[in-house]
Design a protein around this motif. Structure first.
Motif, mmCIF file in Angstrom:
data_model
loop_
_atom_site.group_PDB
_atom_site.id
_atom_site.type_symbol
_atom_site.label_atom_id
_atom_site.label_comp_id
_atom_site.label_asym_id
_atom_site.label_seq_id
_atom_site.Cartn_x
_atom_site.Cartn_y
_atom_site.Cartn_z
ATOM 1 N N LYS A 150 69.489 55.759 21.552
ATOM 2 C CA LYS A 150 69.889 55.943 22.951
ATOM 3 C C LYS A 150 70.601 54.684 23.417
ATOM 4 N N GLN A 177 72.552 52.938 27.037
ATOM 5 C CA GLN A 177 72.717 53.054 28.480
ATOM 6 C C GLN A 177 73.466 51.836 28.994
ATOM 7 N N ASN A 180 64.758 59.909 28.080
ATOM 8 C CA ASN A 180 65.559 60.361 29.221
ATOM 9 C C ASN A 180 64.893 59.952 30.531
ATOM 10 N N PHE A 209 65.648 56.344 30.954
ATOM 11 C CA PHE A 209 67.031 56.196 31.399
ATOM 12 C C PHE A 209 67.109 56.360 32.916
ATOM 13 N N ASN A 223 68.083 53.537 35.544
ATOM 14 C CA ASN A 223 69.270 53.857 36.331
ATOM 15 C C ASN A 223 68.988 53.685 37.825
ATOM 16 N N GLN A 273 75.134 57.345 30.015
ATOM 17 C CA GLN A 273 74.307 57.414 28.806
ATOM 18 C C GLN A 273 75.246 57.688 27.659
#
Length: 158
Positions: free
Chosen positions: A8, A10, A141, A144, A148, A157
């Motif tokens: 992942k 970000q 997620n 994230f 965020n 992402q």
């Protein structure tokens, strides 16, 4: 041996110092873990900054609310660049999680690379297919979205 990787990335519109201060503090782990996972740090060092050799123990409820003890060791730390945590006791046969930061485009790219192997051979591989992979994606997620919102980033992402 079947092992898997979850990757992942970000983009965070913040300074390297702000992001490092947040991710390198064990006390923030509960904040970035979905509440339904029942995450609680049980070691006394949750208010410390991470360092190589640090052992962090916690209880998590990954399946059907059943409490599971998990112990990780911080095996590598390069301040403001990356750290690695590895499971010592817990639900996986193998868990190696790299947290990597890179300054880029006026912000920080944060990358997580998780290499894991479920227990129980082919049964673990089947469990990964049925729910483990999905659960890990749900957790990351969630992270994230929390990061965020914390840093009010433009949700990128990668």
């Amino acid at each position: 041996m079947a092992f898997y990787q979850l990757k992942k990335e970000q983009f965070i519109n913040a300074s390297l110092e702000e992001v490092w201060d947040f991710i390198s503090s064990p006390k923030n782990l509960k904040h970035i873990t979905p509440p339904h996972m029942g995450f609680d740090i049980t070691s006394d060092n949750k208010d410390d900054k991470m360092y190589q050799g640090m052992i962090i123990s916690y209880i998590i409820k990954p399946i059907l609310g059943i409490p599971t003890k998990w112990v990780t060791e911080i095996t590598h730390v390069v301040p403001k660049k990356y750290f690695v945590d590895e499971q010592r006791i817990g639900p996986y046969k193998l868990w190696h999680h790299q947290h990597i930061l890179e300054e880029k485009n006026g912000g920080i790219y944060m990358k997580d690379i998780v290499t894991y192997e479920p227990p129980f051979g082919f049964l673990g591989a089947f469990a990964n297919y049925l729910f483990i992979k999905k659960q890990l994606n749900t957790i990351f997620n969630y992270r994230f979205n929390i990061v965020n919102n914390m840093f009010r980033t433009s949700a990128n992402q990668v």
